[in-house]
Design a protein around this motif. Sequence first.
Motif, PDB file in Angstrom:
ATOM      1  N   ILE A 236       0.865  -1.182   0.000  1.00  0.00           N
ATOM      2  CA  ILE A 236       0.000   0.000   0.000  1.00  0.00           C
ATOM      3  C   ILE A 236       0.903   1.234   0.000  1.00  0.00           C
ATOM      4  O   ILE A 236       1.582   1.522   0.983  1.00  0.00           O
ATOM      5  CB  ILE A 236      -0.923   0.007   1.237  1.00  0.00           C
ATOM      6  CG1 ILE A 236      -1.743  -1.289   1.297  1.00  0.00           C
ATOM      7  CG2 ILE A 236      -1.839   1.227   1.222  1.00  0.00           C
ATOM      8  CD1 ILE A 236      -2.467  -1.500   2.613  1.00  0.00           C
ATOM      9  N   VAL A 237       0.908   1.950  -1.121  1.00  0.00           N
ATOM     10  CA  VAL A 237       1.870   3.032  -1.329  1.00  0.00           C
ATOM     11  C   VAL A 237       1.135   4.358  -1.481  1.00  0.00           C
ATOM     12  O   VAL A 237       0.139   4.441  -2.195  1.00  0.00           O
ATOM     13  CB  VAL A 237       2.727   2.764  -2.579  1.00  0.00           C
ATOM     14  CG1 VAL A 237       3.766   3.864  -2.765  1.00  0.00           C
ATOM     15  CG2 VAL A 237       3.399   1.402  -2.481  1.00  0.00           C
ATOM     16  N   ALA A 238       1.638   5.396  -0.806  1.00  0.00           N
ATOM     17  CA  ALA A 238       1.011   6.715  -0.884  1.00  0.00           C
ATOM     18  C   ALA A 238       2.080   7.780  -1.070  1.00  0.00           C
ATOM     19  O   ALA A 238       3.134   7.741  -0.438  1.00  0.00           O
ATOM     20  CB  ALA A 238       0.206   6.998   0.384  1.00  0.00           C
ATOM     21  N   SER A 239       1.797   8.735  -1.944  1.00  0.00           N
ATOM     22  CA  SER A 239       2.715   9.851  -2.145  1.00  0.00           C
ATOM     23  C   SER A 239       2.646  10.792  -0.939  1.00  0.00           C
ATOM     24  O   SER A 239       1.714  10.749  -0.145  1.00  0.00           O
ATOM     25  CB  SER A 239       2.347  10.609  -3.422  1.00  0.00           C
ATOM     26  OG  SER A 239       1.059  11.201  -3.274  1.00  0.00           O
ATOM     27  N   GLY A 240       3.658  11.665  -0.851  1.00  0.00           N
ATOM     28  CA  GLY A 240       3.653  12.657   0.227  1.00  0.00           C
ATOM     29  C   GLY A 240       4.868  12.559   1.113  1.00  0.00           C
ATOM     30  O   GLY A 240       5.583  11.558   1.100  1.00  0.00           O
ATOM     31  N   ARG A 241       5.102  13.600   1.906  1.00  0.00           N
ATOM     32  CA  ARG A 241       6.242  13.598   2.826  1.00  0.00           C
ATOM     33  C   ARG A 241       6.063  12.551   3.909  1.00  0.00           C
ATOM     34  O   ARG A 241       6.998  11.874   4.313  1.00  0.00           O
ATOM     35  CB  ARG A 241       6.405  14.986   3.448  1.00  0.00           C
ATOM     36  CG  ARG A 241       7.572  15.083   4.427  1.00  0.00           C
ATOM     37  CD  ARG A 241       7.745  16.492   4.963  1.00  0.00           C
ATOM     38  NE  ARG A 241       8.821  16.560   5.947  1.00  0.00           N
ATOM     39  CZ  ARG A 241      10.106  16.694   5.653  1.00  0.00           C
ATOM     40  NH1 ARG A 241      10.478  16.771   4.393  1.00  0.00           N
ATOM     41  NH2 ARG A 241      11.023  16.749   6.608  1.00  0.00           N
ATOM     42  N   GLY A 242       4.836  12.426   4.377  1.00  0.00           N
ATOM     43  CA  GLY A 242       4.516  11.454   5.416  1.00  0.00           C
ATOM     44  C   GLY A 242       3.018  11.393   5.596  1.00  0.00           C
ATOM     45  O   GLY A 242       2.291  12.290   5.149  1.00  0.00           O
ATOM     46  N   PRO A 243       2.503  10.344   6.237  1.00  0.00           N
ATOM     47  CA  PRO A 243       1.052  10.174   6.330  1.00  0.00           C
ATOM     48  C   PRO A 243       0.424  11.013   7.432  1.00  0.00           C
ATOM     49  O   PRO A 243       1.049  11.282   8.466  1.00  0.00           O
ATOM     50  CB  PRO A 243       0.911   8.681   6.647  1.00  0.00           C
ATOM     51  CG  PRO A 243       2.144   8.376   7.449  1.00  0.00           C
ATOM     52  CD  PRO A 243       3.231   9.211   6.852  1.00  0.00           C
ATOM     53  N   SER A 244      -0.832  11.390   7.217  1.00  0.00           N
ATOM     54  CA  SER A 244      -1.622  11.982   8.299  1.00  0.00           C
ATOM     55  C   SER A 244      -2.114  10.846   9.189  1.00  0.00           C
ATOM     56  O   SER A 244      -2.113   9.677   8.795  1.00  0.00           O
ATOM     57  CB  SER A 244      -2.814  12.744   7.724  1.00  0.00           C
ATOM     58  OG  SER A 244      -3.743  11.838   7.128  1.00  0.00           O
ATOM     59  N   ASN A 245      -2.545  11.182  10.386  1.00  0.00           N
ATOM     60  CA  ASN A 245      -3.076  10.149  11.273  1.00  0.00           C
ATOM     61  C   ASN A 245      -4.332   9.506  10.691  1.00  0.00           C
ATOM     62  O   ASN A 245      -4.585   8.311  10.877  1.00  0.00           O
ATOM     63  CB  ASN A 245      -3.366  10.741  12.652  1.00  0.00           C
ATOM     64  CG  ASN A 245      -2.086  11.083  13.404  1.00  0.00           C
ATOM     65  OD1 ASN A 245      -1.044  10.480  13.175  1.00  0.00           O
ATOM     66  ND2 ASN A 245      -2.163  12.071  14.281  1.00  0.00           N
ATOM     67  N   ARG A 246      -5.111  10.299   9.964  1.00  0.00           N
ATOM     68  CA  ARG A 246      -6.312   9.752   9.334  1.00  0.00           C
ATOM     69  C   ARG A 246      -5.945   8.718   8.269  1.00  0.00           C
ATOM     70  O   ARG A 246      -6.602   7.668   8.157  1.00  0.00           O
ATOM     71  CB  ARG A 246      -7.125  10.885   8.712  1.00  0.00           C
ATOM     72  CG  ARG A 246      -8.426  10.428   8.063  1.00  0.00           C
ATOM     73  CD  ARG A 246      -9.202  11.611   7.511  1.00  0.00           C
ATOM     74  NE  ARG A 246     -10.438  11.190   6.863  1.00  0.00           N
ATOM     75  CZ  ARG A 246     -11.301  12.022   6.280  1.00  0.00           C
ATOM     76  NH1 ARG A 246     -11.045  13.326   6.278  1.00  0.00           N
ATOM     77  NH2 ARG A 246     -12.389  11.558   5.715  1.00  0.00           N
ATOM     78  N   GLU A 247      -4.908   9.003   7.497  1.00  0.00           N
ATOM     79  CA  GLU A 247      -4.461   8.044   6.478  1.00  0.00           C
ATOM     80  C   GLU A 247      -3.945   6.760   7.122  1.00  0.00           C
ATOM     81  O   GLU A 247      -4.208   5.652   6.628  1.00  0.00           O
ATOM     82  CB  GLU A 247      -3.395   8.692   5.602  1.00  0.00           C
ATOM     83  CG  GLU A 247      -3.954   9.796   4.707  1.00  0.00           C
ATOM     84  CD  GLU A 247      -2.889  10.649   4.043  1.00  0.00           C
ATOM     85  OE1 GLU A 247      -3.236  11.444   3.154  1.00  0.00           O
ATOM     86  OE2 GLU A 247      -1.702  10.538   4.438  1.00  0.00           O
ATOM     87  N   VAL A 248      -3.225   6.903   8.213  1.00  0.00           N
ATOM     88  CA  VAL A 248      -2.757   5.718   8.947  1.00  0.00           C
ATOM     89  C   VAL A 248      -3.945   4.896   9.438  1.00  0.00           C
ATOM     90  O   VAL A 248      -3.952   3.657   9.345  1.00  0.00           O
ATOM     91  CB  VAL A 248      -1.838   6.122  10.129  1.00  0.00           C
ATOM     92  CG1 VAL A 248      -1.552   4.925  11.028  1.00  0.00           C
ATOM     93  CG2 VAL A 248      -0.531   6.708   9.615  1.00  0.00           C
ATOM     94  N   ASP A 249      -4.970   5.565   9.938  1.00  0.00           N
ATOM     95  CA  ASP A 249      -6.153   4.846  10.440  1.00  0.00           C
ATOM     96  C   ASP A 249      -6.870   4.092   9.311  1.00  0.00           C
ATOM     97  O   ASP A 249      -7.367   2.978   9.523  1.00  0.00           O
ATOM     98  CB  ASP A 249      -7.126   5.829  11.103  1.00  0.00           C
ATOM     99  CG  ASP A 249      -6.609   6.375  12.427  1.00  0.00           C
ATOM    100  OD1 ASP A 249      -5.676   5.756  12.989  1.00  0.00           O
ATOM    101  OD2 ASP A 249      -7.123   7.414  12.890  1.00  0.00           O
TER     102      ASP A 249
END
Length: 332
Positions: free
Chosen positions: A111-124
Amino acid sequence: MSFHWFDLADTVISGSEITDEEGLSILDCPDDELLLLLQASYKIRSHYYGNKVKLNMIINAKSGLCPENCGYCAQSSVSAAPVQKYTFINKEKILEGAEQANKLNVGTYCIVASGRGPSNREVDTVTSAVRDIKEKYDMKVCACMGILKPEQAAKLKDAGVDRYNHNLNTSKAHHPNITTSHTYEDRVSTVNTVKVSGISPCSGVIVGMKESKEDVIDMARSLKILDADSIPVNFLHAIDGTPLEGTDELDPRYCLKVLALFRFINPTKEIRISGGREVNLRSLQPLGLYPANSIFVGDYLTTEGQESTIDHQMIEDLGFEIDYVNVAENQI
């Protein structure tokens, strides 16, 4: 002078490390000795992995919209490439991707996502999806979401994420030529954060970004020091609209030598042929599985792969076996 590749392979299997001079000789291997080098690297690969090939599949959970300035990436803030852009997908789409991965006998779903780092919502969102995946399928799950905080790593571990990918991409010396929006140390720190959480670390490189051969050796050694369990080796597929557009330094034979180098320096690790495989290895793709023991099937993040059935046929034609556990029994 001809190099004794098999003696060097025996030295590695016995527990010794190759020298920088020996590493350079691998990258400079004469083309007429390439098959001997590959056979020697296969001796190491076979010692630890036999004829098993691990299959991996990516789902691009968030595309574009990245504030970083990585010169190779079509999703970065400095890219003018016409890539699809969308925010983080929902849980249902992640589960649909897992179902497809299961049908392809994939052992690791990424599961790959662009960006500097994930938000807590994305982690959830990821943790919720991973719990469902683990209940239904016997497959490993890898997350790749950028720079990770310790508390986020702990959440992913608790949900059942097996592996986290954060590539070093290049050498420490060459890193400022590729990106300035984060440091090399930021990447090393994230890999170490993952290790502390108990998640298996995955970290690799992109070859062909105007680095020197000494840089390539340094990359392989740095990943050995980091003790990354899985090492994806990407070969640059320069995309128009990115700062590295037009870069075309690789040929299939050199790519094979790079894979051999990574096997010699990281003999016990999963060496995965990743992005740029089809474009750079071309008709020599099957030979890459003599040093490497893992490939991606399906598409990559912003570029298409080849049909998964072709990859399965390649593995069968080589006499190799897909490395998976009871995947077929879990198909619904």
